[in-house]
Each structure stands twice: as C-alpha cells, then as structure tokens.
Write an enzyme that holds these catalytic residues in place. Sequence first.
Site, short mmCIF file in Angstrom:
data_model
loop_
_atom_site.label_atom_id
_atom_site.label_comp_id
_atom_site.label_asym_id
_atom_site.label_seq_id
_atom_site.Cartn_x
_atom_site.Cartn_y
_atom_site.Cartn_z
CE1 TYR A 1 49.23 -6.14 96.06
CE2 TYR A 1 48.79 -7.80 97.73
CZ TYR A 1 48.65 -6.51 97.25
OH TYR A 1 47.90 -5.59 97.95
N GLY B 1 42.26 -1.39 99.52
CA GLY B 1 41.82 -2.74 99.22
C GLY B 1 42.30 -3.74 100.26
CG ASP B 2 46.35 -4.46 100.81
OD1 ASP B 2 46.47 -5.64 100.45
OD2 ASP B 2 46.88 -3.51 100.19
NE ARG B 3 41.40 -2.19 107.75
CZ ARG B 3 41.76 -2.60 108.97
NH1 ARG B 3 42.38 -1.77 109.78
NH2 ARG B 3 41.53 -3.83 109.36
CB ALA C 1 42.77 -6.73 106.65
#
Length: 481
Positions: A140, A258-260, A263
Amino acid sequence: MTAPAPLLVVGDALLDHDLTGRAERLAPDAPVPVVSGVRRATRPGGAALAAFLAAADGREVTLVTALGDDPASDTLRELLAGRVRRVELPLTGALSSKTRVLAEGTPLLRLDDGDGRAGSATDEGRRAVADAGAVLVADYGRGTAGVLREALAGAAAHVPVVWDPHPRGEPPVPGVRVATPSATEARTFASRLGGGDEPQEGSGLRTAARDADTLVHAWRAACVTVTLGGRGALLSHGGTPLMVPSPVTAEGDACGAGDRFAATAAGLLADGELTETAVRGAVHAATRYVAEGGVRSLGTETGTAEEPRPAAGREPTGDALRTATRVRAAGGTVVAAGGCFDLLHAGHVALLQAARRTGDCLIVCVNSDASVRRRKGDGRPLVPEADRIRVLRALECVDAVAVFDEDTPERLLGELRPHIWAKGGDYALAELPEASLVASWGGQVVLFPYLDGRSTTGIAERAALGPRPQNLARTGSNGRR
C-alpha cells in the site's frame, strides 16, 4: 483432510473504521447530508485485512508489517490477536487509518489519518520471508515491501509470491507468480511505462489485456491477473489472455474484495494449485465476499471484529458456517443438501440447482473419504474428497461446501442450522435420521424429484464394462444375426 498450507503476508497494515447510518435530510447550514443513527465498526485494513481473511480460511498466517506505539497500532494488535501471528517492523509516525462515512451502505465521505511508514527491516522479518513456503505482498505504499525488497526478490525465485500492487507502492520484484492489479491500477502502471493514455473509466477488456501484457514483460512476472470487479478477472502470461468470469453477479460493498481475491489466490498457490485454478478460486471467493456483505461482515459495532466460531469438533470446510450466519442475520433462508457426490452426475446437479432456488444460499454437506468407505465399501469413493469439494465449489448454484466425518451429518447440521434440508426424492422421511433434528429448530426437510437412471453406481458399472462393440450389439453369442 489435509490442512491448508501456511501463508506469509508482507505489507502495510491499516486500521479501518466505518460510520454507518441514515441520511434523510440536508444540514440547515450547508448543502451536505446529515447522517444519523450512526453505528461504528472497526476492522483490520490493508495487509492486515488480507492476513485476517487468509486466517479465516483456516490457514496459519504470519503477518510481517510495521506497527508503532500509537493507539491505532494497539487497536490493530487486539483485532489480530489469536488469529494472525505478527512479525513487527518499526513504524515511524502513527499507523495509517481510514474512516468511511456511509448512508444505507453508500459511501459519502472518507477520512484518512496517520502517515506512518516502515522504518527499516529486521532480522526476524528477513528470516520470516526466507523461511516462507508462499508469500502474499500487499503493498500500500507505506514502505514495508520496500525495506524487505531484497528478501522478497530471493523468495520469488523459489516459492510462489503473489503481489497485490497499489499505485503508491513499488512495482513487484521480478519472478512473482501472480501480480493482481485492478483494471484502474493496471492502466496507471502501464501508462507510467509509456503504455498509453492515463486511466480511463470503463476502458474495457482490450485495454486490460494490453495493460496486462505490458506489465508481464515490464515486471518480469510469471503472470498478471487484472481484476475486473463483478466481471471476474483477466489472466495473462503475455499474449492472448484467459478470461475467468464471476460465477454470478454480486452487488454490494466491494471494499476489500481485492484483498479477498489476493489472499485466496496466494493460499491456493501455497496449497500447490496451478495458477489458473488459484485465479478461478479467487474470483469465486471475491464474488461470495461481496455477496455476503463484504467488509461489513468482518467488523462489529463494538469494534472487536469477531468471527462466528463453530461448536467443538471439526470446523465446517471453507466459509460454510460464516455463510449460514450471514444469510440468517440478513433475514435470508439457508438451504443445505448432503451426500457423497462421488462421480458428480446430472441427477446431483438437478437436485442442487433446485435446492438453491428455494433459498438465499446453498451449503453442500459432503461425506469425508472415511465416511464414504464405511457407507459404500472399500472401493469407494471413486473420487477423493478434495476433488469432490473442488467440483462442487465450481457449481454456480453452490455457495459453500462443508465436510463431515460421521456416517450422518447431524453434528454438522447442528452447527449450520439450515432452514431447509434438501434430499433427493429416492429417500423417504422415515429413512432420514436427521429429520427430527432439523425440525427441532424449526427447519424443514424437503424432497426434490430425482432424475431417473442417474446414479454413481450405475455409471461406475458401465465404465467398468467398457464400450459395447457395435457388431456384438447386433448379433448373438455365435456371431450370427
């Protein structure tokens, strides 16, 4: 059943807040909405959210990130305690946090606070990267990936590395297995490399494919997967890309999707899956995540980010229990169906499609390999548990899959507590020992018509006999007509 492989997450942790209420009027002193009845939720953000989601999949997760002595860092430590192991780097300044103000789920305003950055790498952080079997980098732009860049480059040469880039961060190190920019992020990175105009809204698949091709070569990545929101993702190794569509259209808050995605992809690669399989699984997981409420399903109004936990015993596979809990909390109908599903055939698919149409989610309860052997004999299952789960999860009508080791699914049903328990019409209610259990919480057993002539046993027997020669089909045993 094999436990999910461990995963190392490296990146910039954030702390996220949501202030959610109603906006029914404008302020008298300015033309701005007045948000009333505000509820506050606090949750992990950035790399911490990716780690939190990976841990929710049942993985052992270690997060390497920069944290300080400020209140936001302390709050994040509390949210991750007992779920994610931390390897902390020094943080200069206060941990970055963002606050969204929403009215009826629609974002009105975002407030950013804290400008902390990773100060330096540590020996413990470098060792964690060197020892990892798979790595997810959530960059980030606050320095964590930068101070560990040399160690991450070394890891990319030996283990799967998924890099989730953001415009403020650095390009991925060479050799990453998958880079996962959004379409807008891919356009931004490609334009910096002279790959066309600045980002444009709705640039389309052609632009996404061109940008992915540009980034594969510029970043020296094995592949770049451009996420396309509700449409799915475009996977490119350079050249003609592969489109991986979303299984359904999911509407809702896409914050954290997006993180899901990243991951899930990193976790599946850690498990040894092929890149295409990992991306397909990530698209399905991100779609479910949005459909089930997104980040609002992670935090609570008290800010503890509690996840529902199952009763003692084996945890339902994947997010089955969370799916049931969220759908029930939203006033929806939870449907469950069970069976061995060995050699999935048209009869199974018809049953599952019909069951899904009766409610708001379908959870499939599957006999483990040991359970199938006890019920069907030593020659079964024909298809191992992991493959049966994978095939079921690929069905559009299936929202989650759970596995049970017992001969019958009563224990698992007691955890899921579905409103409807669906079975094929070849069963009678008297033959279902779970019928009285389902009725005990007000649930209903429902039988669905079963397609005649479809059975796993029949398919296996025909396969064992092999194809029947056409000439013998028309003659007797002595060869005469």
